[in-house]
Write a protein that holds these residues in place. Sequence first.
Motif, mmCIF file in Angstrom:
data_model
loop_
_atom_site.group_PDB
_atom_site.id
_atom_site.type_symbol
_atom_site.label_atom_id
_atom_site.label_comp_id
_atom_site.label_asym_id
_atom_site.label_seq_id
_atom_site.Cartn_x
_atom_site.Cartn_y
_atom_site.Cartn_z
ATOM 1 N N PRO A 31 0.506 -6.215 8.093
ATOM 2 C CA PRO A 31 0.858 -4.516 7.443
ATOM 3 C C PRO A 31 0.636 -5.085 5.664
ATOM 4 C CG PRO A 31 2.611 -5.898 7.964
ATOM 5 C CD PRO A 31 1.708 -6.199 8.685
ATOM 6 N N ILE A 32 -0.656 -4.220 4.879
ATOM 7 C CA ILE A 32 -0.973 -4.605 3.816
ATOM 8 C C ILE A 32 -0.285 -2.996 3.006
ATOM 9 C CG2 ILE A 32 -2.959 -3.568 3.534
ATOM 10 C CD1 ILE A 32 -2.774 -6.341 2.097
ATOM 11 N N LEU A 33 0.332 -2.466 2.841
ATOM 12 C CA LEU A 33 0.985 -1.205 2.290
ATOM 13 C C LEU A 33 2.591 -1.506 2.282
ATOM 14 C CD1 LEU A 33 -0.540 1.487 3.277
ATOM 15 C CD2 LEU A 33 -1.351 -0.113 1.694
ATOM 16 N N THR A 34 2.867 -1.482 1.180
ATOM 17 C CA THR A 34 4.569 -0.848 0.722
ATOM 18 C C THR A 34 4.787 0.608 0.348
ATOM 19 O OG1 THR A 34 4.434 -1.892 -1.098
ATOM 20 C CG2 THR A 34 4.574 -3.681 -0.132
ATOM 21 N N GLU A 35 6.122 0.737 0.197
ATOM 22 C CA GLU A 35 6.461 2.356 -0.302
ATOM 23 C C GLU A 35 5.847 1.907 -1.509
ATOM 24 O OE1 GLU A 35 9.371 5.892 0.775
ATOM 25 O OE2 GLU A 35 9.234 4.168 2.320
#
Length: 162
Positions: A31-35
């Motif tokens: 995973p590369i995204l954060t909120e």
Amino acid sequence: MTKNSITAGLLLVVFTMTGLYAQTQTSQVKPILTEKAVKGFIKNHDKLLEGINAFQNDENSTEAQWVEAFRDALGEDTNQAAAFLKKNPAPKKLQALFRKYGLDGKTGLLQITVIAYAVLNSEYGAIPFEIHPDDLKLVQKYHAEMSELLKPIPIETESDSK
């Protein structure tokens, strides 16, 4: 007008890259995204793209050359984006731009790419770019806002302006 050309330019890059990446996906991506990154992209979309475009307008700049190298690396093998970033960190000015608008300094351009592809995936079905399921879920959570930001801009013709 500037917003339209920036969005159209980003979509052109994404659609161009889509055609280049029709390959078999074999590796597991992380995973590369954060909120925070997704919210930062939504809130600062125009400023972020204007900043990237400003760097790219100076074709001889380190930042423009790095963005071009990143695109070339994706064109060769989409699964190697993270490896490219590990070997070739974004120039400091780009890292500062990404952080300023809520993205990760080192992986900001990859985060933008994943967001764009995840939105395309949700609207058009499977795309030739592997995205971690957690990233897809996060983009789906904010799909309405991001879909609006990334939708193609109609091109105004001479007859439309009359």
